[in-house]
Design an enzyme around this catalytic site. Structure first.
Site, short mmCIF file in Angstrom:
data_model
loop_
_atom_site.label_atom_id
_atom_site.label_comp_id
_atom_site.label_asym_id
_atom_site.label_seq_id
_atom_site.Cartn_x
_atom_site.Cartn_y
_atom_site.Cartn_z
N CYS A 143 -6.13 -1.90 7.43
CA CYS A 143 -7.18 -0.88 7.50
C CYS A 143 -8.47 -1.32 6.84
O CYS A 143 -9.55 -0.85 7.21
CB CYS A 143 -6.68 0.42 6.89
SG CYS A 143 -6.40 0.34 5.10
N CYS B 199 0.83 -1.20 0.00
CA CYS B 199 0.00 0.00 0.00
C CYS B 199 0.86 1.26 0.00
O CYS B 199 0.58 2.22 -0.73
CB CYS B 199 -0.94 -0.01 1.20
SG CYS B 199 -2.16 1.32 1.15
#
EC number: 2.8.1.13
Length: 357
Positions: A197, A102
């Site tokens: 997340c 990410c």
């Protein structure tokens, strides 16, 4: 004080770290704007509004700091580069670290491109890491707060990205950041960021179940004897003991997973130690891999204790890491990150461990 004409865009989640990052840059005289990432597309079921909560909280913090706030939609690249890979890796019996991908592809990689639309000079994040430039180039270093250091998750970032990044918290300690946020009465969340997340409730099984089927298979010992049945490779990881459902006088741990055969191998605790690790996608940040590895250490997981590096050698498209002392449960899919003192030298993705490499 800095040149106030320089625009720094701060990646903001509404948490303590990114909020104080914006505040510190304002105090240093920068022209600051906040930017939050829309990572959830409308047709994705994950998150349960978690991403929207972060964006709204970041907007509140930006208003309190009297800075502009923008939202950029990176949901497509996030889905393609992070979530799809996460699921594919688990389907192969691997344990990926999505935060590393990410950062490289989305939170820093794609966002660095996006902020050019705003004519921004720099992107700042709340990472606990340091960037240092000298006559030999731009280097990534550990954060001063050893307990919060996040350089492990950033080892893939190229020098050209580092030259456009700021990590204002690199020299700071978490306790001081929390104190600053409290003193300034910033409307931030005191909760730590989620490990993953897009799975805020931590229920990996339910998340993966919406994207793939779980195929039961055999659990074997190291001789190939069948000991039981597993419920699907994505539900296990190397080093796991709980949830195996085995009746044994010996404590057994997952030591290997074979996606082709759909089998899991278990072994005793000491059999999971290895001093040789095979790495793919190897990155070396500095100029040339030296023959002398004196002082180099490696972390095979974010929270793992460092191990001394004895030798680094190439084998085709892979690299072999030899350690002075063995590490436990080198897990395929995790990153092995190499340091010299505080400097990040490089790293790669663990493929396997063992003396037969």
């Amino acid at each position: 004080m800095s040149d106030s004409s320089e625009l720094v865009m701060v990646a903001m989640s509404g948490g303590v770290d990114s909020s104080v990052t914006a505040m510190l840059l304002l105090e240093q005289g920068y022209n600051v704007a906040g930017v939050s990432l829309q990572l959830k597309s409308n047709n994705e079921p994950y998150g349960n509004g978690y991403n929207l909560k972060l964006i709204n909280r970041a907007r509140e913090v930006a208003a309190a700091l009297n800075i502009p706030h923008y939202v950029v939609d990176l949901s497509d690249i996030f889905s393609q580069r992070v979530i799809a890979d996460f699921c594919q890796q688990y389907s192969q019996g691997r344990t990926p670290n999505p935060c590393i991908r990410c950062n490289y592809y989305v939170k820093i990689g794609a966002l660095l491109n996006k902020i050019q639309d705003f004519k921004a000079d720099y992107l700042a994040t709340g990472h606990y890491a340091r960037i240092v430039s000298d006559e030999n180039g731009t280097h990534l270093l550990r954060g001063a707060d050893g307990k919060k250091d996040q350089s492990y998750f950033l080892y893939t970032l190229p020098p050209e990205s580092l030259s456009r990044l700021m990590f204002p918290l690199g020299q700071k300690y978490k306790k001081d950041i929390v104190r600053l946020a409290t003193n300034m009465k910033l409307p931030v969340s005191q909760k730590e960021s989620q490990d993953v997340c897009f799975i805020p409730d931590g229920d990996y099984k339910s998340f993966l179940a919406t994207r793939m089927g779980f195929t039961p298979g055999k659990i074997l010992d190291t001789t190939g004897k069948i000991l039981g049945e597993h419920q699907g490779l994505p539900l296990y990881t190397v080093g796991q003991r709980q949830g195996l459902g085995l009746a044994s006088n010996e404590k057994l741990f997952v030591s290997d997973m074979n996606a082709d055969a759909n089998t899991i191998t278990v072994a005793g605790h000491d059999q999971l130690y290895t001093s040789r690790i095979l790495l793919s996608n190897f990155i070396w940040r500095e100029s040339g891999i030296p023959l002398d590895t004196s002082g180099m250490i490696v972390k095979v997981r974010y929270k793992a204790a460092p191990a001394e590096v004895k030798k680094i050698s190439q084998s085709g498209d892979f690299y072999i890491l030899e350690l002075a002392s063995p590490v436990w449960a080198a897990t395929p899919g995790q990153a092995a990150v190499i340091y010299l003192d505080d400097m990040v030298l490089g790293g790669g993705i663990i493929e396997s461990g063992g003396d037969t490499i």
